[in-house]
Design a protein around this motif. Sequence first.
Motif, PDB file in Angstrom:
ATOM      1  N   ALA A 111      -4.387   0.039   0.191  1.00 16.41           N
ATOM      2  CA  ALA A 111      -3.593   0.539   1.315  1.00 16.41           C
ATOM      3  C   ALA A 111      -2.105   0.322   1.053  1.00 16.41           C
ATOM      4  O   ALA A 111      -1.278   1.200   1.333  1.00 16.41           O
ATOM      5  CB  ALA A 111      -4.013  -0.166   2.600  1.00 16.41           C
ATOM      6  N   ALA A 112      -1.759  -0.835   0.515  1.00 13.85           N
ATOM      7  CA  ALA A 112      -0.354  -1.123   0.211  1.00 13.85           C
ATOM      8  C   ALA A 112       0.179  -0.201  -0.873  1.00 13.85           C
ATOM      9  O   ALA A 112       1.332   0.255  -0.813  1.00 13.85           O
ATOM     10  CB  ALA A 112      -0.204  -2.589  -0.201  1.00 13.85           C
ATOM     11  N   LEU A 113      -0.633   0.089  -1.876  1.00 14.20           N
ATOM     12  CA  LEU A 113      -0.206   1.008  -2.939  1.00 14.20           C
ATOM     13  C   LEU A 113       0.010   2.413  -2.380  1.00 14.20           C
ATOM     14  O   LEU A 113       0.940   3.121  -2.785  1.00 14.20           O
ATOM     15  CB  LEU A 113      -1.248   1.031  -4.058  1.00 14.20           C
ATOM     16  N   TRP A 114      -0.853   2.829  -1.481  1.00 15.43           N
ATOM     17  CA  TRP A 114      -0.679   4.158  -0.878  1.00 15.43           C
ATOM     18  C   TRP A 114       0.630   4.221  -0.103  1.00 15.43           C
ATOM     19  O   TRP A 114       1.373   5.207  -0.180  1.00 15.43           O
ATOM     20  CB  TRP A 114      -1.844   4.461   0.065  1.00 15.43           C
ATOM     21  N   ALA A 115       0.948   3.163   0.658  1.00 15.76           N
ATOM     22  CA  ALA A 115       2.122   3.182   1.530  1.00 15.76           C
ATOM     23  C   ALA A 115       3.423   2.966   0.776  1.00 15.76           C
ATOM     24  O   ALA A 115       4.480   3.404   1.228  1.00 15.76           O
ATOM     25  CB  ALA A 115       1.972   2.125   2.624  1.00 15.76           C
ATOM     26  N   GLY A 116       3.369   2.269  -0.373  1.00 16.88           N
ATOM     27  CA  GLY A 116       4.580   2.037  -1.146  1.00 16.88           C
ATOM     28  C   GLY A 116       5.290   0.743  -0.782  1.00 16.88           C
ATOM     29  O   GLY A 116       4.947   0.060   0.192  1.00 16.88           O
ATOM     30  N   PRO A 151     -10.153  -6.794   7.920  1.00 18.26           N
ATOM     31  CA  PRO A 151     -10.226  -5.709   8.908  1.00 18.26           C
ATOM     32  C   PRO A 151     -10.767  -4.420   8.310  1.00 18.26           C
ATOM     33  O   PRO A 151     -10.548  -4.125   7.130  1.00 18.26           O
ATOM     34  CB  PRO A 151      -8.768  -5.550   9.341  1.00 18.26           C
ATOM     35  N   ASP A 152     -11.461  -3.663   9.135  1.00 18.92           N
ATOM     36  CA  ASP A 152     -11.948  -2.351   8.705  1.00 18.92           C
ATOM     37  C   ASP A 152     -10.787  -1.373   8.530  1.00 18.92           C
ATOM     38  O   ASP A 152     -10.843  -0.470   7.694  1.00 18.92           O
ATOM     39  CB  ASP A 152     -12.943  -1.791   9.726  1.00 18.92           C
ATOM     40  N   THR A 153      -9.752  -1.542   9.340  1.00 18.89           N
ATOM     41  CA  THR A 153      -8.565  -0.699   9.260  1.00 18.89           C
ATOM     42  C   THR A 153      -7.370  -1.565   8.906  1.00 18.89           C
ATOM     43  O   THR A 153      -7.096  -2.561   9.581  1.00 18.89           O
ATOM     44  CB  THR A 153      -8.304   0.024  10.598  1.00 18.89           C
ATOM     45  N   GLY A 171      10.996   5.277  11.229  1.00 16.22           N
ATOM     46  CA  GLY A 171      10.844   6.714  10.998  1.00 16.22           C
ATOM     47  C   GLY A 171      10.029   7.056   9.785  1.00 16.22           C
ATOM     48  O   GLY A 171      10.049   8.195   9.304  1.00 16.22           O
ATOM     49  N   GLY A 172       9.304   6.072   9.257  1.00 20.20           N
ATOM     50  CA  GLY A 172       8.618   6.318   7.990  1.00 20.20           C
ATOM     51  C   GLY A 172       7.140   6.568   8.118  1.00 20.20           C
ATOM     52  O   GLY A 172       6.544   6.452   9.181  1.00 20.20           O
ATOM     53  N   GLY A 173       6.547   6.895   7.007  1.00 17.23           N
ATOM     54  CA  GLY A 173       5.103   7.007   6.932  1.00 17.23           C
ATOM     55  C   GLY A 173       4.559   8.409   7.081  1.00 17.23           C
ATOM     56  O   GLY A 173       4.946   9.145   7.968  1.00 17.23           O
ATOM     57  N   HIS A 174       3.674   8.778   6.140  1.00 19.81           N
ATOM     58  CA  HIS A 174       2.914  10.011   6.267  1.00 19.81           C
ATOM     59  C   HIS A 174       1.708   9.741   7.151  1.00 19.81           C
ATOM     60  O   HIS A 174       1.420   8.609   7.522  1.00 19.81           O
ATOM     61  CB  HIS A 174       2.454  10.486   4.884  1.00 19.81           C
ATOM     62  N   SER A 175       0.983  10.783   7.503  1.00 18.88           N
ATOM     63  CA  SER A 175      -0.253  10.583   8.252  1.00 18.88           C
ATOM     64  C   SER A 175      -1.215   9.780   7.386  1.00 18.88           C
ATOM     65  O   SER A 175      -1.540  10.199   6.270  1.00 18.88           O
ATOM     66  CB  SER A 175      -0.872  11.935   8.618  1.00 18.88           C
ATOM     67  N   PRO A 176      -1.676   8.642   7.866  1.00 17.83           N
ATOM     68  CA  PRO A 176      -2.477   7.769   7.004  1.00 17.83           C
ATOM     69  C   PRO A 176      -3.892   8.289   6.821  1.00 17.83           C
ATOM     70  O   PRO A 176      -4.462   8.927   7.713  1.00 17.83           O
ATOM     71  CB  PRO A 176      -2.480   6.439   7.766  1.00 17.83           C
ATOM     72  N   PRO A 177      -4.487   7.999   5.678  1.00 14.32           N
ATOM     73  CA  PRO A 177      -5.891   8.355   5.461  1.00 14.32           C
ATOM     74  C   PRO A 177      -6.798   7.394   6.215  1.00 14.32           C
ATOM     75  O   PRO A 177      -6.338   6.404   6.796  1.00 14.32           O
ATOM     76  CB  PRO A 177      -6.049   8.202   3.944  1.00 14.32           C
ATOM     77  N   ALA A 178      -8.079   7.665   6.195  1.00 15.29           N
ATOM     78  CA  ALA A 178      -9.062   6.808   6.873  1.00 15.29           C
ATOM     79  C   ALA A 178      -8.969   5.387   6.336  1.00 15.29           C
ATOM     80  O   ALA A 178      -8.819   5.168   5.130  1.00 15.29           O
ATOM     81  CB  ALA A 178     -10.471   7.362   6.658  1.00 15.29           C
ATOM     82  N   GLY A 179      -9.050   4.438   7.249  1.00 19.35           N
ATOM     83  CA  GLY A 179      -9.006   3.037   6.843  1.00 19.35           C
ATOM     84  C   GLY A 179      -7.626   2.428   6.849  1.00 19.35           C
ATOM     85  O   GLY A 179      -7.474   1.235   6.563  1.00 19.35           O
ATOM     86  N   ARG A 207      -3.844   2.187   9.107  1.00 18.70           N
ATOM     87  CA  ARG A 207      -3.090   2.466  10.333  1.00 18.70           C
ATOM     88  C   ARG A 207      -1.632   2.095  10.087  1.00 18.70           C
ATOM     89  O   ARG A 207      -1.342   0.971   9.654  1.00 18.70           O
ATOM     90  CB  ARG A 207      -3.631   1.657  11.508  1.00 18.70           C
ATOM     91  N   THR A 208      -0.740   3.037  10.307  1.00 19.42           N
ATOM     92  CA  THR A 208       0.681   2.761  10.124  1.00 19.42           C
ATOM     93  C   THR A 208       1.333   2.484  11.474  1.00 19.42           C
ATOM     94  O   THR A 208       1.025   3.124  12.469  1.00 19.42           O
ATOM     95  CB  THR A 208       1.400   3.935   9.439  1.00 19.42           C
ATOM     96  N   VAL A 209       2.211   1.500  11.484  1.00 15.44           N
ATOM     97  CA  VAL A 209       2.915   1.089  12.691  1.00 15.44           C
ATOM     98  C   VAL A 209       4.408   1.290  12.451  1.00 15.44           C
ATOM     99  O   VAL A 209       4.955   0.805  11.453  1.00 15.44           O
ATOM    100  CB  VAL A 209       2.638  -0.393  13.023  1.00 15.44           C
TER     101      VAL A 209
END
Length: 298
Positions: free
Chosen positions: A62-67, A88-90, A98-106, A108-110
């Motif tokens: 998840a961290a690699l996906w988000a950068g 956590p499951d998510t 103002g950041g973040g793309h729509s996250p994939p399953a699993g 959650r971006t805050v």
Amino acid sequence: MELLELLRTQNGLVSHGQARGLGMSPAAIGRRLGAEEWIEVHPRVYRSASHELTPRASLRAAALWAGDGATLIGAAGAAWWNLTDHHPDTVALAVGAGGGHSPPAGIRTVRRTVGDLARVKVDGVWVAHRADTAPEAAVSLGLLEGARLLDRALQQERVGLPALRKALEAMGQRHGVVLARRLVALAEGGARSEAERRAHRRLARARITGWTANLPVDLPGLGRAVLDIAFPEHRIAIEIDGWAFHRDVDRFRRDALRQNEVVIGGWRVIRVTWYDLQEKPDYLVDVVVRALCASAAA
């Protein structure tokens, strides 16, 4: 760093950008995916088929996906710090206002900004500081498991009550702050007081009589001690403990010496904790009844 070393240090994971940085072409990446040597975990994040997707690997993926601009928070951050065995499951990540793309399953971006001084890179992943992570994570787990998490965090030398109070203030009116306040209050010593009150209520509701709260006794070589709950006629003492955080090595040794003298003095000692009274509401009454019966039969 070579690819095999990177995979080894990253739980078998590599991002598209990292692979390109190591000189791999998009076609070479595609070939590995086509041959199922690599498996896509999240968009542009890959796992070597020779590695399992462990709970820790899921957090890293998840961290690699988000950068690098994102930060593990809440239960995900606590799991990364090994403050809890609950993964956590998510996976929650703070990505800025103002950041973040729509996250994939699993995932959650805050939209929350975590300043550079409020986060640290641990084993290659950006995570909020322990003290900031712990209260939010505790809230997500509920009262009992949340208490275990905070208790565990406080036993680590780098987390202290002042830091928890500061993190609590930073939560403002965020969701869960009421439970967070209660957990921090318990951590500050309220767990033992609450356990004593709960124990008194349990005994009273069960109509068990003959007990005295805070009975002073003189112990040879140790002076005067106070038994939390005592049945003087039967020489039965109930000692109440709060959280493990408050029982450091010196306190543990003092309590052990004290209990030894109480036992030598002819008392039977029953120990119960805040956790016992929360998890097993009937345990105290059951053990007291059995102790009283054993005393009467002796």
